[in-house]
Design an enzyme around this catalytic site. Structure first.
Site, PDB file in Angstrom:
ATOM      1  N   ILE A   1      24.491  18.041 -21.924  1.00  0.00           N
ATOM      2  CA  ILE A   1      25.298  18.774 -22.120  1.00  0.00           C
ATOM      3  C   ILE A   1      26.825  18.654 -21.716  1.00  0.00           C
ATOM      4  CG2 ILE A   1      26.028  21.371 -21.376  1.00  0.00           C
ATOM      5  CD1 ILE A   1      22.960  21.846 -21.221  1.00  0.00           C
ATOM      6  N   HIS A   2      27.098  17.722 -20.654  1.00  0.00           N
ATOM      7  CA  HIS A   2      28.313  17.458 -20.192  1.00  0.00           C
ATOM      8  C   HIS A   2      28.718  16.161 -20.883  1.00  0.00           C
ATOM      9  CE1 HIS A   2      27.346  19.576 -16.353  1.00  0.00           C
ATOM     10  NE2 HIS A   2      28.567  19.356 -16.147  1.00  0.00           N
ATOM     11  N   GLU A  46       5.982  11.198  -1.998  1.00  0.00           N
ATOM     12  CA  GLU A  46       4.916  12.179  -1.452  1.00  0.00           C
ATOM     13  C   GLU A  46       3.841  12.489  -2.461  1.00  0.00           C
ATOM     14  OE1 GLU A  46       6.741  14.414   2.032  1.00  0.00           O
ATOM     15  OE2 GLU A  46       5.107  14.868   1.157  1.00  0.00           O
ATOM     16  N   ALA A  71       0.915  -1.285   0.040  1.00  0.00           N
ATOM     17  CA  ALA A  71       0.041   0.118   0.007  1.00  0.00           C
ATOM     18  C   ALA A  71       0.715   1.259  -0.049  1.00  0.00           C
ATOM     19  CB  ALA A  71      -0.943  -0.002   1.225  1.00  0.00           C
ATOM     20  N   ARG A  89      34.087  24.009 -21.589  1.00  0.00           N
ATOM     21  CA  ARG A  89      34.444  22.757 -22.668  1.00  0.00           C
ATOM     22  C   ARG A  89      34.404  23.205 -24.032  1.00  0.00           C
ATOM     23  NH1 ARG A  89      36.303  17.892 -23.471  1.00  0.00           N
ATOM     24  NH2 ARG A  89      35.397  16.528 -25.158  1.00  0.00           N
TER      25      ARG A  89
END
Ligand SMILES: Cc1cc2nc3c(=O)[nH]c(=O)nc-3n(C[C@H](O)[C@H](O)[C@H](O)COP(=O)(O)OP(=O)(O)OC[C@H]3O[C@@H](n4cnc5c(N)ncnc54)[C@H](O)[C@@H]3O)c2cc1C
Length: 370
Positions: free
Chosen positions: A318-319, A344, A111, A249
């Site tokens: 992006i990395h 939650e 549950a 970068r």
């Protein structure tokens, strides 16, 4: 967070260490009991202050904000609202200062969303209740000084037969069971709590018999704003890391931030973060100004939790390969964000709450957790 927590994040994550020392320091600043009034040992701040705190904490380390969210809004708010003076005297002051942490034990293996479907029982035996059953996914569960445990005092009465209890780990019949081996937020313990004829004195019942579901749902209603704030903070952290990387970068003789593809990702990330922040602050403002919260907290939680997952995915993109390495913050952020659409109240449950408000009470949803 920058001075005391960020320098420890890599070590904590490697060792999977619960940041108790860091939380104690945050407690000294009032962060463990933000919403608790001064007379009970807290700074007595408003919901806006609370969400700003959670945003800042999650920006640096999301699992720390999870621990704070539970002890603040899932434990102290119901204690404040439904507890008597003796219970507040005994627990609230120590929770508010961070001397002890709180846990909220509703979910069971069978549950989750269906909160009224719990099977743990509490049988009256003279001055005691005897609690039996087991709770799963209890945040802070292995580090808590007090836990709000929900159990059925009248199994035949469905949701109306549920009651809440203030349980200490030293109570006879209480045991911490297995630790979940999770995808992310690995420094935030999620544990099973086993109750085997656990003896809880009648004076430790929170609220009246049968009020448990009401207590649980009202705690979750306020808690959602905090989780939405956590999502905003985590997304902000991922954006900041991405901006830094886009500037540093180089590819094809340019910084990658000069490519429109990267610029558009950054622009979308920031825009979505600000949209979510607006929903979170609006919900907090509604709460502080005494207006009916209604679906505002669900809208904030739904949008912010889905948003953070889009943002962290772009941050990893992006990395490039570096974003897939455990050496970077965005790799951790990607894993930490995934649960936010689940706990939650899942995104599906939030949509049910929002739709119920639009369509009226005539259209009932089945998920009691909402
Ligand atoms: C890291 C972590 C920490 C947690 N901390 C706590 C804690 O401190 N205390 C605590 O009590 N619990 C905690 N939980 C439990 C969490 O709140 C539940 O996992 C969550 O409520 C969902 O329940 P479930 O996992 O049983 O999913 P289920 O309810 O089984 O749902 C499974 C899927 O079905 C969907 N679904 C369910 N019902 C409906 C419906 N009526 N209509 C449409 N879709 C539906 C759900 O949205 C979901 O996609 C935690 C969970 C995690 C992962």
């Amino acid at each position: 967070m920058e001075a005391e927590v960020r320098p420890n994040v890599k070590e904590m994550e490697r060792a999977e260490r619960f940041p108790l020392a860091e939380i104690k320091k945050l407690g000294e600043m009032g962060c463990c009991g933000m919403l608790t009034p001064e007379e009970w040992g807290g700074p007595g701040l408003d919901t806006i202050s609370y969400v700003l705190m959670l945003e800042e904490v999650a920006r640096v380390h999301c699992p720390t904000s999870t621990a704070l969210g539970v002890t603040n809004s899932a434990v102290q708010v119901p204690l404040l609202q439904f507890g008597n003076d003796a219970q507040k005297q005994k627990y609230l002051r120590r929770l508010a200062t961070g001397e002890i942490l709180g846990s909220f034990c509703l979910t069971e293996a069978q549950a989750g969303s269906d909160a009224a479907g719990i099977q743990a029982t509490a049988k009256r035996d003279g001055n005691l209740y005897r609690l039996n059953g087991s709770k799963t996914w209890v945040t802070n569960g292995s580090a808590a000084g007090v836990l709000i445990v929900f159990a059925k005092t009248d199994a035949a009465a469905g949701g109306k037969g549920m009651s809440a209890f203030l349980v200490e780990p030293s109570f006879k019949g209480f045991r911490v069971g297995r630790h979940e081996d999770k995808m992310g937020q690995r420094t935030s313990p999620s544990v099973e709590i086993v109750l085997n004829d656990c003896e809880v004195r009648v004076e430790n019942r929170l609220g009246a018999e049968g009020e448990g579901l009401k207590i649980a749902l009202s705690a979750l209603d306020g808690g959602r704003i905090g989780i939405a704030a956590q999502a905003v903070g985590l997304a902000q952290g991922a954006l900041e890391e991405s901006v830094k990387y886009a500037k540093s970068r180089k590819a094809f003789g340019k910084s990658i931030g000069e490519f429109q593809a990267i610029q558009w990702m950054l622009a979308d990330m920031q825009t979505e973060i600000e949209a979510a922040r607006g929903l979170v602050h609006y919900a907090a403002w509604r709460k502080d100004s005494g207006q009916r919260l209604g679906a505002a907290s669900s809208q904030a939680k739904l949008y912010a939790s889905e948003m953070v997952n889009r943002v962290v995915a772009k941050a990893v993109q992006i990395h490039g390969s570096v974003g897939y390495s455990r050496e970077t913050d965005v790799e951790r952020m990607y894993r930490d964000a995934r649960v936010i659409t689940i706990y939650e109240g899942t995104s599906e449950v939030q949509r049910m709450i929002i739709a119920r408000e639009l369509l009226g009470e005539g259209v009932k949803s089945s998920a009691a957790r909402g």
